[in-house]
Write an enzyme that holds these catalytic residues in place. Structure first.
Site, PDB file in Angstrom:
ATOM      1  N   ASN A   7       0.873  -1.179   0.000  1.00  0.00           N
ATOM      2  CA  ASN A   7       0.000   0.000   0.000  1.00  0.00           C
ATOM      3  C   ASN A   7       0.912   1.231   0.000  1.00  0.00           C
ATOM      4  O   ASN A   7       1.447   1.632   1.030  1.00  0.00           O
ATOM      5  CB  ASN A   7      -0.879  -0.033   1.258  1.00  0.00           C
ATOM      6  CG  ASN A   7      -1.833   1.139   1.319  1.00  0.00           C
ATOM      7  OD1 ASN A   7      -1.755   2.062   0.511  1.00  0.00           O
ATOM      8  ND2 ASN A   7      -2.735   1.100   2.286  1.00  0.00           N
ATOM      9  N   ARG A  90      -2.539  -2.071  -3.450  1.00  0.00           N
ATOM     10  CA  ARG A  90      -3.708  -1.208  -3.292  1.00  0.00           C
ATOM     11  C   ARG A  90      -3.517  -0.018  -4.237  1.00  0.00           C
ATOM     12  O   ARG A  90      -2.494   0.677  -4.155  1.00  0.00           O
ATOM     13  CB  ARG A  90      -3.803  -0.708  -1.863  1.00  0.00           C
ATOM     14  CG  ARG A  90      -4.925   0.283  -1.714  1.00  0.00           C
ATOM     15  CD  ARG A  90      -4.800   1.053  -0.443  1.00  0.00           C
ATOM     16  NE  ARG A  90      -5.905   1.974  -0.338  1.00  0.00           N
ATOM     17  CZ  ARG A  90      -5.822   3.154   0.245  1.00  0.00           C
ATOM     18  NH1 ARG A  90      -4.687   3.554   0.771  1.00  0.00           N
ATOM     19  NH2 ARG A  90      -6.859   3.924   0.309  1.00  0.00           N
ATOM     20  N   HIS A 179     -12.501   3.612  -0.299  1.00  0.00           N
ATOM     21  CA  HIS A 179     -12.604   2.546   0.725  1.00  0.00           C
ATOM     22  C   HIS A 179     -13.375   1.330   0.182  1.00  0.00           C
ATOM     23  O   HIS A 179     -13.945   0.568   0.959  1.00  0.00           O
ATOM     24  CB  HIS A 179     -13.352   3.038   1.987  1.00  0.00           C
ATOM     25  CG  HIS A 179     -12.666   4.108   2.758  1.00  0.00           C
ATOM     26  ND1 HIS A 179     -13.350   5.169   3.310  1.00  0.00           N
ATOM     27  CD2 HIS A 179     -11.373   4.281   3.092  1.00  0.00           C
ATOM     28  CE1 HIS A 179     -12.517   5.960   3.943  1.00  0.00           C
ATOM     29  NE2 HIS A 179     -11.296   5.450   3.820  1.00  0.00           N
ATOM     30  N   ARG A 240     -10.978  16.270   7.591  1.00  0.00           N
ATOM     31  CA  ARG A 240     -11.671  16.721   6.376  1.00  0.00           C
ATOM     32  C   ARG A 240     -13.068  17.230   6.709  1.00  0.00           C
ATOM     33  O   ARG A 240     -13.761  16.639   7.547  1.00  0.00           O
ATOM     34  CB  ARG A 240     -11.804  15.572   5.369  1.00  0.00           C
ATOM     35  CG  ARG A 240     -10.484  15.100   4.809  1.00  0.00           C
ATOM     36  CD  ARG A 240     -10.740  14.151   3.638  1.00  0.00           C
ATOM     37  NE  ARG A 240      -9.521  13.471   3.256  1.00  0.00           N
ATOM     38  CZ  ARG A 240      -9.361  12.151   3.266  1.00  0.00           C
ATOM     39  NH1 ARG A 240     -10.339  11.348   3.635  1.00  0.00           N
ATOM     40  NH2 ARG A 240      -8.214  11.624   2.907  1.00  0.00           N
ATOM     41  N   GLU A 384      -8.287  -4.766   5.197  1.00  0.00           N
ATOM     42  CA  GLU A 384      -8.058  -4.478   3.781  1.00  0.00           C
ATOM     43  C   GLU A 384      -6.919  -5.307   3.204  1.00  0.00           C
ATOM     44  O   GLU A 384      -6.964  -5.705   2.045  1.00  0.00           O
ATOM     45  CB  GLU A 384      -7.802  -2.970   3.596  1.00  0.00           C
ATOM     46  CG  GLU A 384      -9.087  -2.173   3.743  1.00  0.00           C
ATOM     47  CD  GLU A 384      -8.889  -0.681   3.919  1.00  0.00           C
ATOM     48  OE1 GLU A 384      -8.469  -0.286   5.022  1.00  0.00           O
ATOM     49  OE2 GLU A 384      -9.143   0.070   2.986  1.00  0.00           O
TER      50      GLU A 384
END
Ligand code: ADP
Length: 397
Positions: A7, A90, A179, A240, A384
């Site tokens: 990743n 990823r 996601h 965010r 993940e």
């Protein structure tokens, strides 16, 4: 079977070597400060973490460092690199062309490159990681697993913005969602835990980490999700802003003398619960500490966060005309007991009842609603890396 999961971020690279059939993790860790100096963290399960300075002028040298660690005669976990069956990467953005994971070819790399504009911090780093692995592990097939792929089943009415259509045609401006690997993994695991088929269920997955998104999954397919063209849309997150009136940007730029790019950075890095709380923290543990010590702004920030999640859940119940299961996952969703409780207090109209004892656990796969609850609410830890390793195995087996 040993699958290396990579990743690659802009200045860091997470890795894990695992067997997707037995779930055994042989080693995992992270390379940080790539392009600055370089720090490698390496860990085998049950063993202390090893941290070492390691020069990493670029991502290729970071992958070199990972390979050195994995093959180290004392602490390594493979005797020869040929033991690594395949590499799963990823990849953040696959645009509209990538609807599922694929074996990486030159054509696939070109598609990833074409999406650089849509994910300027991530896709170029992902490509560098892929090139480095191709050079260093030439025997191993490489697979790309896209964050956006699972959401490519969204219907047009969910992915189009209320903008002139030419922007979609000319620049591919639309909702993509992120996601996806986690939303898919958690929705499939939810179905397994309920003893049902994904095709028979309407599920809402709340992936609440530092970045956070919610997805409506109807009959196994993503039909709407809260992140958009970029991960900035949707929930208020750690730093965010999530959804705002778009006119705010021009307004703030004028009042504060900011450029659009500076305002966008503010929305990404200094907003969310961090900004709302007056910069207490982006970490929910610190936020609860502050709120419990009387910090009213920290409490309000948490209330804004939970309210926004509850509103999205309501809108996705409408989008699917019902819901059978709601699953919480990721750092906050798995661990933050009062956040789950606060969100669920809004959901009584759905006939949802939470069992306070079942909810009173961290990081535990469990049903937290009562047997009488009309909708099953669960905590399903995401994984993940396992999802990427599995998809890689399926393609290379
Ligand atoms: P990401 O992958 O987006 O960086 P994670 O899913 O790892 O995020 O979630 C990280 C966040 O989870 C942290 O910023 C923190 O706010 C939250 N978190 C982690 N552990 C706990 C905990 N025990 N209680 C509350 N929040 C937690």
């Amino acid at each position: 079977m040993k699958i290396l999961v990579i990743n690659c971020g802009s200045s860091s690279l997470k890795y894990q070597l695992m067997n997707p059939q037995t779930h055994e993790v042989y080693a995992s860790g992270i390379c940080e400060r790539i392009g600055i100096d370089g720090l490698l963290t390496y860990q085998r399960p049950g063993q202390p973490k090893i941290k070492a300075d390691h020069a990493m002028p670029n991502h290729s040298s970071a992958i070199d460092a990972v390979i050195e660690a994995l093959t180290d005669t004392d602490t390594g976990v493979v005797a020869s690199l040929t033991e690594i069956t395949a590499v799963g990467h990823r990849v953040v953005h696959g645009g509209e062309k990538m609807t599922q994971s694929v074996i990486i070819t030159d054509a696939v790399k070109k598609i990833i490159e074409d999406c650089n504009d849509l994910a300027p911090l991530h896709n170029p780093a992902n490509l560098i990681g892929i090139d480095a692995c191709e050079q260093l592990l030439p025997h191993a097939p490489q697979v790309a697993v896209f964050d956006t792929a699972f959401h490519q089943t969204m219907p047009k009415h969910a992915y189009l913005y209320g903008l002139p259509l030419k922007y979609y045609h000319d620049h591919k401006i639309r909702r993509y969602g992120f996601h996806g690997t986690s939303h898919r993994f958690v929705s499939e695991r939810t179905a397994e835990l309920l003893g049902r088929k994904p095709a028979d269920l309407k599920t809402i997955v709340c992936h609440l980490g530092n970045g956070a998104s919610i997805t409506a999954i109807k009959h196994g397919k993503s039909i709407d999700t809260s992140m958009g063209l970029t991960p900035l849309e949707g929930l208020a997150m750690g730093t965010r802003s999530g959804d705002i009136d778009p006119a705010i940007i021009e307004f703030i730029c004028a009042k504060e003398g900011l450029t659009v790019s500076e305002a966008t950075t503010m929305l990404n890095k200094r907003s969310g619960i961090y900004g709302l709380s007056g910069e207490v923290s982006s970490d929910f543990r610190d936020m609860w500490d502050a709120a419990d010590n009387g910090d009213a702004d920290a409490r309000t920030a948490l209330e804004v966060y939970c309210y926004r999640v509850a509103k999205y859940i309501g809108s996705y119940v409408a989008a699917m005309n019902g819901v059978d299961a709601i699953a919480f996952t990721a750092g906050v969703g798995e661990n933050d007991i009062p956040v789950r409780e606060m969100i669920c207090t809004y959901l009584g109209y759905l006939g949802i009842e939470i069992d306070a004892d079942e909810n009173n656990h961290k990081s535990r796969e469990s049903v937290i609603s009562t047997p009488e609850s009309r909708v099953t609410v669960l905590v399903v830890p995401t994984n993940e890396e396992l999802a990427i390793a599995r998809e890689t195995m399926e393609l290379v087996a």
